[in-house]
Design an enzyme around this catalytic site. Structure first.
Site, PDB file in Angstrom:
ATOM      1  N   LYS A 170      56.021  22.287  52.191  1.00 17.89           N
ATOM      2  CA  LYS A 170      56.177  22.280  50.745  1.00 17.89           C
ATOM      3  C   LYS A 170      56.876  20.965  50.386  1.00 17.89           C
ATOM      4  O   LYS A 170      58.083  20.824  50.575  1.00 17.89           O
ATOM      5  CB  LYS A 170      56.999  23.489  50.287  1.00 17.89           C
ATOM      6  CG  LYS A 170      56.987  23.706  48.767  1.00 17.89           C
ATOM      7  CD  LYS A 170      57.984  22.804  48.109  1.00 17.89           C
ATOM      8  CE  LYS A 170      58.042  22.973  46.616  1.00 17.89           C
ATOM      9  NZ  LYS A 170      58.849  21.894  45.989  1.00 17.89           N
ATOM     10  N   GLU A 245      69.455  19.615  56.728  1.00 21.27           N
ATOM     11  CA  GLU A 245      70.004  18.255  56.635  1.00 21.27           C
ATOM     12  C   GLU A 245      70.273  18.002  55.174  1.00 21.27           C
ATOM     13  O   GLU A 245      69.349  17.880  54.373  1.00 21.27           O
ATOM     14  CB  GLU A 245      69.021  17.239  57.218  1.00 21.27           C
ATOM     15  CG  GLU A 245      69.656  15.877  57.479  1.00 21.27           C
ATOM     16  CD  GLU A 245      69.512  14.922  56.306  1.00 21.27           C
ATOM     17  OE1 GLU A 245      70.514  14.780  55.564  1.00 21.27           O
ATOM     18  OE2 GLU A 245      68.443  14.342  56.128  1.00 21.27           O
ATOM     19  N   CYS A 278      70.377   9.759  51.490  1.00 22.00           N
ATOM     20  CA  CYS A 278      71.459  10.682  51.849  1.00 22.00           C
ATOM     21  C   CYS A 278      72.474  10.022  52.774  1.00 22.00           C
ATOM     22  O   CYS A 278      73.657  10.360  52.751  1.00 22.00           O
ATOM     23  CB  CYS A 278      70.891  11.948  52.491  1.00 22.00           C
ATOM     24  SG  CYS A 278      69.920  11.644  53.982  1.00 22.00           S
ATOM     25  N   GLU A 376      78.372  13.756  45.763  1.00 26.24           N
ATOM     26  CA  GLU A 376      77.261  12.848  46.018  1.00 26.24           C
ATOM     27  C   GLU A 376      76.559  12.488  44.714  1.00 26.24           C
ATOM     28  O   GLU A 376      76.082  13.359  43.993  1.00 26.24           O
ATOM     29  CB  GLU A 376      76.272  13.497  46.981  1.00 26.24           C
ATOM     30  CG  GLU A 376      75.118  12.588  47.362  1.00 26.24           C
ATOM     31  CD  GLU A 376      74.149  13.242  48.331  1.00 26.24           C
ATOM     32  OE1 GLU A 376      73.750  12.579  49.297  1.00 26.24           O
ATOM     33  OE2 GLU A 376      73.810  14.421  48.106  1.00 26.24           O
TER      34      GLU A 376
END
Length: 475
Positions: A170, A245, A278, A376
């Protein structure tokens, strides 16, 4: 504008609904995409489940051959795939041409070759033989992010297929196009029907349905912490193993004995992909003795970055992925200003370019505990703090809920040997950045994730690792 359909059981499948895929370059439509949900997910999982027994019995050598054939197909289409992904997610075309798409092909070749060498030496226990093997787990659900769509999809897909599993992928709804192109490549390479399936759609619909399927044996996800919590809760209902992750708020520790030119070069790298990485080490922690000199050089370099159309090979920074994401990034910057942080560079959208282009931003004098130091941003925003000594540098580095990676810049191997074991991170780079070897474990600590993938660690996750103990055979 034609509809990009799902790939299920070796054929294109439509949905009753669709969504419009916009290019971040100019916010114009590039495709209509089939919007899958529970029905399409069940169909894809059923196709993958039906294909699993034959694929699991396929020899290692044949699986490896087919993965190399997929890599061949990627390499024949590097320019086409690079332009498609740049159009779809706004990352630099030069990066896609020189690094990303070649790495996609390498992902398939590496795990194909690793499979052929995968073994554990037999060992004896009181005359009994122990034999370790890796059995394919079943149907794997892979949910991938928008910032590096094809590379991160194949980082998961290649070992899952090599191990003998079947897959339902997906892709992120903001950048779904290269996953669909990959389906055509796998079919051309001869991958059996149902081994690889793609269901497009929104996370709350297709993604949520996929991770809640009882016939899914593994879930691998790269993305945000809030989404990972939902995935973990859904997978827990079926005791489905997950590999997560997630995000980061990673530090760059720049010590007084660092090569300043190198330190500035590495800091500039943190603006890669317009900050939508990331692994970006966005918190610059700089020794007090060199802070003024480092800051002056860094601000000068930021001012020379070229921002614009990512299809131009001279561009350094492209756009943010989506209007909603740009507004999210700008919200962080506005709140940081309100909390008293001082802007040294950037600080807002690029008014000259308009659209989704956000100026590379650098903050200093950020109050302790400020949001911009903890959360973040996932945009071109760095913060600069100073430290007195090694102890304070480590304390600042570990002062978030994340633990994805860290960067240490020093001229002392002894200092590096002292500091790196104390950093909470899945990967630590010393005097370098973004050097990735597929043999190495990759993943995060704390809220940056669960599990490790890469090399044998990938097969450990995508397989049921078995130990067969045999008594001595009668002579």
């Amino acid at each position: 504008m034609s509809m990009v359909e799902h790939w299920i059981g070796g054929e294109r499948v439509s949905s009753g609904a669709g969504f419009t895929d916009l290019s971040p370059i100019d916010e114009q439509p590039v495709a209509q995409v089939a919007r899958g949900g529970e029905r399409e997910v069940r169909q894809a999982v059923a196709a993958a489940k039906a294909a699993f027994p034959a694929w699991a019995r396929t020899s290692r050598e044949e699986r490896a051959r087919l993965l190399h054939a997929v890599a061949d197909g990627v390499e024949r289409r590097v320019e086409q795939l690079a332009l498609l992904e740049t159009t779809d997610n706004g990352a630099l075309l030069r990066s896609h041409l020189r690094g990303v798409m070649p790495r996609v092909a390498h992902n398939f070749r590496f795990f194909a070759d690793w499979l052929l060498g995968l073994k554990h030496d037999d060992f004896e226990t009181r005359g009994h033989t122990n034999h370790v093997s890796w059995d394919p787990a079943g149907v794997c659900a892979l949910i991938t992010p928008w910032n590096a769509p094809l590379m991160l999809a194949t980082w998961k897909l290649a070992p899952a297929l090599a191990a003998g599993n079947t897959v339902v992928l997906k892709p992120a709804e903001w950048s779904p196009l290269t996953a669909s192109a990959l389906a055509d490549i796998t079919a051309e390479a001869g991958l059996p029907e149902g081994v690889f399936n793609v269901v497009q759609g929104l996370g709350a619909e297709a993604g949520a349905a996929l991770v809640d399927q009882p016939d899914v044996a593994r879930v691998s996800f790269t993305g945000s912490v809030p989404t990972a919590r939902l995935i973990g809760a859904a997978a827990a209902r079926h005791l489905t193993p997950v590999s997560l992750e997630l995000g980061g708020k990673s530090p760059s520790l720049i010590f007084a004995d660092a090569d300043l030119d190198l330190a500035v070069d590495l800091a500039i790298e943190q603006y890669d992909n317009a900050g939508q990485v990331c692994l970006a080490c966005t918190r610059l922690l700089v020794a007090e003795e060199i802070a003024a000199q480092f800051t002056e050089r860094l601000v000068d370099r930021i001012g020379r970055l070229r921002q614009g159309d990512p299809r131009d090979l001279d561009t350094d920074l492209g756009p943010q992925i989506h209007r909603r994401h740009l507004e999210r990034v700008d919200g962080f910057v506005r709140r940081a200003k309100a909390e008293g942080a001082r802007v040294l560079a950037g600080g807002g959208p690029n008014e000259e370019l308009g659209g989704l282009y956000y100026r590379p931003t650098l903050f200093t004098d950020v109050p302790d505990g400020a949001e911009i130091l903890r959360e973040e941003v996932f945009g071109p925003v760095l913060t600069l703090q100073t430290f007195r000594d090694e102890e304070q540098a480590i304390e600042l580095a570990n002062g978030t809920s994340y633990g994805l990676d860290a960067l240490v810049v020093t001229g002392s191997p002894e200092r590096a040997a002292r500091v790196t074991p104390r950093l909470v991170a899945g990967t630590v780079w010393v005097n370098c950045f973004f050097v990735r070897d597929l043999r190495a474990p990759f993943g995060g600590s704390r809220e940056s994730g669960i599990g490790r993938e890469g090399g044998t660690w990938s097969f450990d996750f995508y397989c049921d690792v078995k130990n067969t103990v045999s008594a001595p055979w009668a002579k």
